[in-house]
Design a protein around this motif. Structure first.
Motif, PDB file in Angstrom:
ATOM      1  N   MET A   1       0.639  -1.285   0.014  1.00 44.00           N
ATOM      2  CA  MET A   1      -0.078  -0.073  -0.092  1.00 44.00           C
ATOM      3  C   MET A   1       0.694   1.366  -0.190  1.00 44.00           C
ATOM      4  SD  MET A   1      -3.291   0.803   0.709  1.00 44.00           S
ATOM      5  CE  MET A   1      -3.568   1.247   2.435  1.00 44.00           C
ATOM      6  N   SER A   2       0.419   2.289  -0.926  1.00 48.22           N
ATOM      7  CA  SER A   2       1.428   3.550  -0.960  1.00 48.22           C
ATOM      8  C   SER A   2       0.939   4.438   0.181  1.00 48.22           C
ATOM      9  CB  SER A   2       1.147   3.935  -2.138  1.00 48.22           C
ATOM     10  OG  SER A   2       0.691   5.317  -2.349  1.00 48.22           O
ATOM     11  N   ILE A   3       1.843   5.468   0.377  1.00 47.92           N
ATOM     12  CA  ILE A   3       1.691   6.253   1.496  1.00 47.92           C
ATOM     13  C   ILE A   3       0.636   7.281   1.012  1.00 47.92           C
ATOM     14  CG2 ILE A   3       3.391   7.941   0.418  1.00 47.92           C
ATOM     15  CD1 ILE A   3       4.204   8.176   3.682  1.00 47.92           C
ATOM     16  N   GLN A   6      -4.834   7.719  -0.920  1.00 46.88           N
ATOM     17  CA  GLN A   6      -5.774   8.690  -1.005  1.00 46.88           C
ATOM     18  C   GLN A   6      -5.646   9.785  -2.152  1.00 46.88           C
ATOM     19  OE1 GLN A   6      -3.753   8.378   1.616  1.00 46.88           O
ATOM     20  NE2 GLN A   6      -3.737  10.247   3.019  1.00 46.88           N
ATOM     21  N   LEU A  65      10.244   6.102   0.662  1.00 47.19           N
ATOM     22  CA  LEU A  65      10.803   7.297   1.504  1.00 47.19           C
ATOM     23  C   LEU A  65      12.060   7.035   1.640  1.00 47.19           C
ATOM     24  CD1 LEU A  65      10.215   9.511   3.425  1.00 47.19           C
ATOM     25  CD2 LEU A  65       9.680   7.860   5.267  1.00 47.19           C
ATOM     26  N   GLY A 118       9.791  -0.970   1.941  1.00 44.52           N
ATOM     27  CA  GLY A 118       8.924  -0.281   3.195  1.00 44.52           C
ATOM     28  C   GLY A 118       9.803   0.643   3.760  1.00 44.52           C
ATOM     29  N   ILE A 119       9.560   0.258   5.332  1.00 40.98           N
ATOM     30  CA  ILE A 119      10.165   0.902   6.299  1.00 40.98           C
ATOM     31  C   ILE A 119      11.594   0.706   6.323  1.00 40.98           C
ATOM     32  CG2 ILE A 119       9.801  -0.643   8.290  1.00 40.98           C
ATOM     33  CD1 ILE A 119       8.585   2.836   8.613  1.00 40.98           C
TER      34      ILE A 119
END
Lengths: 321, 298, 236
Positions: A1-3, A6, A65, A118-119
């Motif tokens: 899922m992307s940041i 929305q 990120l 991810g993180i």
């Protein structure tokens, strides 16, 4: 899922209308501004606008990120400063060398970082950037705590005298505009569409036959190179390259600019850069710790304002239809 | 003398000294990466504020000593509690909102919190450190014959290993630990059994933070108590965690100690690289075993 | 069709997974000590009904009344404390816990549950393997464990989701025996089951679920008369 699941729902038409509007407003403002505001301040804002946009290329359009983007900005600053001062390269070639060096560094960091997702990706970029900071601290050519000082501004393409701030401003404006144009082209190219597909659903992109690692790496190198373009230009503007540029705090600042302006929007990062640089300049004059304020803005943005300025405007316009 | 052919010869005492220092750094890496791993397992949040909470632990000890005259032994209990309490406030007021979002937001939020905490302390206390002497019972050297061992340093190594083991036992061998492991795997199902998982998350964050605070108390007499003491540490701990993989509690502990020792050895043989050796190891691990030394491939 | 003095009353229950509306006003009642079987095609909303009762699906509307109390406002972790146990379709055995740890994981919520010794006597396989990793058990043993751990808690209402799915006939039979024993002990059971032959040995009443609604309600005694229609309805 992307940041920014929305945000990706924004309609293309609305975006292009808004982009055109912002572009026109931005162009007028950029042409008038140096006659009203101190050009060196504006050049600083422009460089950071490009830096933030380059960072946003990764977080906003690939969903990565990077917590170590200062390494590329700072590396290019060092290389550009060294090339201009020690090698005596013409300014435009010095900046170009800096950007290429940043891209090369991006190739190494990116190659390692994309091995995790991810993180973890964020932690790896942060750790490698910190390693780069320590290297800069040790190697002689960066001149340790002093940095590379007294970098000559020189002339641009052999005829624009960059010691004139106003002339230099328009050169920086041209460089930064070209950088943004490149980002815009990347985002709207078939390559950019694949990046967005990876951002939204990486396993699906892989199952469609795309080598997502290769795409991520290419995006990473492009982003690092553009961040380097910003860093190299900035070093010439201030005639200085120091450790501040490669510190993790600088990586944090560029994240803040992008978050504040609006992750995944093209207009957001420059807006965020202008606000952040403006605040820093203002706070330098009053007795309030800058880091505390930056931290507070971070917290508020993450808790209440995840779409950022540009994202909120977009959402408001969408609601109005 | 101790020699590595063609590299360097140096007195054994110097080697032991650096190994001890490495063991001490390793203790802090282990305690901090252990807390990070426990928090990440349960909350899916990388707690950037871990370094700031460690710093807070040291500052609370110092503050307890100069204002209330509470000695080291009291600080060893009260400072972790205080840091745990701060963590409860952070979790209850802000962090819990991050669980339903992309984990990147948790990192960004805790990064912001770190900036606020460290910035505030730097504003009031400057960048310089405050001295905090070790307790009298642990002061002075111990002559082992082959080297002089400062008692306090030996104490830090021993108590850290004990704290790591106790944490490991708590998680692997007790009922509370079983709740934690189960909730890490499937929080929703654990809730349907009647276990208050949101409360567990708060307590897990507080526990991880208290461990960081505990490390801070231990560090106070060794390093100076300074607002910046946690800043660079947390990034090194990130590298430790990436190299070790966060899947295993024991893995976090072991990797912490190994990398601490390796850093100590580097200080002896090639001091210029001692700042970056842990990052280099991380990079090598990423090349050879991307999931980490103790990690399982996702 | 409300029944006076029902233990669990479900009325006009709607539930959503994100945007998709899954339950469209299902209603039924559950009496103390009975076994109610929810039957219907795949995707009819049977599992979602259980998940909505438990509060795993938070996005829901309608009435869920248990012993007169509205459960929709009760937090997820407090529902088990009312004496409701859940055996999920995927069994939910924890890989990081041993068999023994899996067994004692759910806290005791009421008196009258079985002791560990009783459970091990009932499931000798589990006793033998009590120190193995939970997920190293066979599918059948995992299912036994999933049921066994609820027996310890003293829950007197048990929601079972497809307990026989994918299991060999011998094991299905064994699970049938265990459930027969639970029924004899007075346990109230909601059974979601595709295996009709299994359900008919246990169920007192049936609710036919279709498109997230209860479309037919009947007692075990009416089953034979309904059989032909059901076969078509359920596609069996």
């Amino acid at each position: 899922m992307s940041i920014l699941a929305q945000q990706s729902a924004a309609t293309g038409e609305l975006r292009s209308r808004l982009n055109l509007l912002t572009l026109a407003a931005g162009a007028v403002a950029a042409l008038v501004a140096p006659f009203v505001i101190y050009p060196v301040f504006l050049m600083n804002v422009l460089c950071f606008a490009l830096f933030a946009s380059a960072f946003n290329l990764l977080i906003g359009f690939v969903g990565l990120l990077s917590f170590g983007h200062a390494a590329f900005f700072g590396a290019a600053a060092y290389v550009t400063a060294h090339a201009a001062k020690v090698w005596g390269l013409p300014t435009e070639l010095a900046i170009l060398t800096g950007a290429l060096a940043a891209a090369a560094l991006g190739l190494i960091v990116g190659f390692l970082a994309i091995r995790r997702q991810g993180i973890y990706f964020s932690m790896i970029t942060l750790a490698l950037a910190q390693m780069f900071y320590f290297i800069c601290l040790e190697v002689p050519f960066t001149h340790g705590e002093d940095g590379i000082q007294g970098v000559p501004r020189g002339t641009f393409l052999g005829f624009v005298n960059l010691d004139n701030n106003l002339a230099f401003y328009f050169v920086v404006l041209a460089i930064v505009a070209a950088g943004h144009f490149a980002i815009w082209r990347i985002v709207h190219s078939p390559f950019g569409n694949i990046l967005k597909a990876i951002r939204d659903n990486e396993p699906r992109a892989i199952s469609l036959g795309y080598n997502s690692d290769s795409y991520k790496l290419r995006a990473f190198v492009l982003s690092a190179g553009l961040a380097g373009l910003a860093g190299g230009t900035n070093a010439i503007v201030f005639q200085l390259a120091t450790l501040t540029g490669v510190q993790w705090q600088s990586s944090g600042e560029v994240i803040l600019m992008t978050l504040l302006g609006g992750i995944g929007t093209l207009a957001g990062p420059p807006i965020g850069a202008a606000i952040t640089i403006g605040l820093q300049t203002y706070l330098a004059a009053v007795d309030f710790p800058v880091t505390v304020l930056i931290g507070l803005i971070f917290v508020v943005c993450v808790l209440l304002f995840r779409r950022g300025v540009a994202g909120e405007i977009l959402a408001y316009m969408r609601k109005r239809g | 003398m101790f020699c590595i052919p063609y590299v360097k010869c140096l007195p054994l005492v110097a080697l032991y000294g650096q190994l001890l220092l490495g063991l001490i750094n390793g203790s802090f890496y282990a305690l901090l990466s252990l807390g990070l791993a426990v928090i990440f397992g349960m909350l899916r949040v990388i707690n950037f504020a871990h370094g700031a909470l460690y710093m807070l632990g040291a500052f609370v000890s110092w503050w307890l000593s100069i204002t209330l005259g509470i000695p080291y032994w009291g600080a060893l209990i009260f400072a972790p509690l205080a840091v745990g309490l701060v963590a409860v406030l952070i979790e209850k007021s802000m962090l819990h909102q991050m669980y339903r979002l992309d984990p990147l937001y948790g990192l960004l939020l805790t990064f912001g919190i770190t900036q606020v905490i460290e910035g505030t302390f730097r504003y009031y206390y400057g960048a310089s450190g405050q001295p905090y002497p070790p307790p009298p019972a642990l002061s002075g050297p111990l002559n082992l014959g082959f080297m002089i061992l400062p008692i306090y340093r030996a104490w830090v190594v021993v108590i850290s290993i004990l704290a790591c083991l106790a944490t490991w036992l708590l998680i692997e061998r007790t009922r509370i630990g079983a709740y934690l492991r189960a909730a890490t795997e499937n929080p929703v199902l654990v809730q349907t059994f009647g276990i208050n998982v949101p409360l567990m998350m708060t307590l897990t964050y507080a526990f991880g933070a208290a461990l960081a605070g505990f490390a801070g108390v231990l560090a106070a007499p060794i390093y100076q108590v300074s607002p910046l003491m946690g800043t660079n540490l947390i990034i090194i701990v990130f590298a430790v965690v990436v190299a070790g993989g966060m899947g295993s509690i024991l893995g976090a502990i072991v990797t912490g100690y190994i990398l601490g020792l390796l850093e100590g050895l580097t200080k002896v043989f090639y001091p210029e690289a001692s700042n970056i050796v842990i990052f280099v190891v991380m990079a090598i691990v990423l090349l050879l075993r991307p999931a980490g030394l103790f990690g399982r491939a996702a | 069709m409300p029944i006076d003095g029902a233990l669990l009353e479900i009325e006009d229950l709607n539930a959503w997974y994100g945007e998709s509306h899954v339950l469209h006003g299902i209603s039924f009642d559950l009496r103390e000590g009975e076994t109610l079987s929810l039957i219907g095609r795949n995707g009819a909303g049977k599992t979602t009904t259980l998940r909505a009762i438990l509060g795993i699906v938070r996005n829901r509307k309608g009435t869920i009344r248990f012993r007169g109390e509205d459960l929709t406002a009760v937090p997820l972790h407090a529902i088990a404390r009312r004496g409701i146990g859940y055996v999920p379709e995927e069994r939910g055995i924890f890989a990081s816990l041993t068999v023994a740890e899996n067994l004692v994981l759910p806290p005791v919520v009421k008196g009258g549950g079985m002791s560990e010794e009783e459970i091990y006597r009932l499931f000798p396989n589990l006793a033998e393997r009590r120190s193995s990793q939970g997920t190293k058990l066979s599918g059948g043993e995992q299912q036994m464990l999933a049921i066994a751990r609820i027996l310890r808690t003293g829950a007197d209402v048990i929601l079972l989701d497809e307990p026989t799915e994918g299991l060999a006939p011998v094991i299905v039979e064994r699970i049938g025996e265990v459930m027969g024993m639970l029924k004899a002990r007075g346990m109230t059971i909601v059974l979601v089951e595709q295996n009709f032959h299994f359900a008919r040995k246990l169920a007192d009443r049936y609710v036919v679920v279709e498109h997230g609604r209860g479309v037919d309600y009947f007692a075990a005694s009416e089953l034979d008369a309904k059989m032909a229609g059901l076969a078509e309805q359920l596609g069996v």
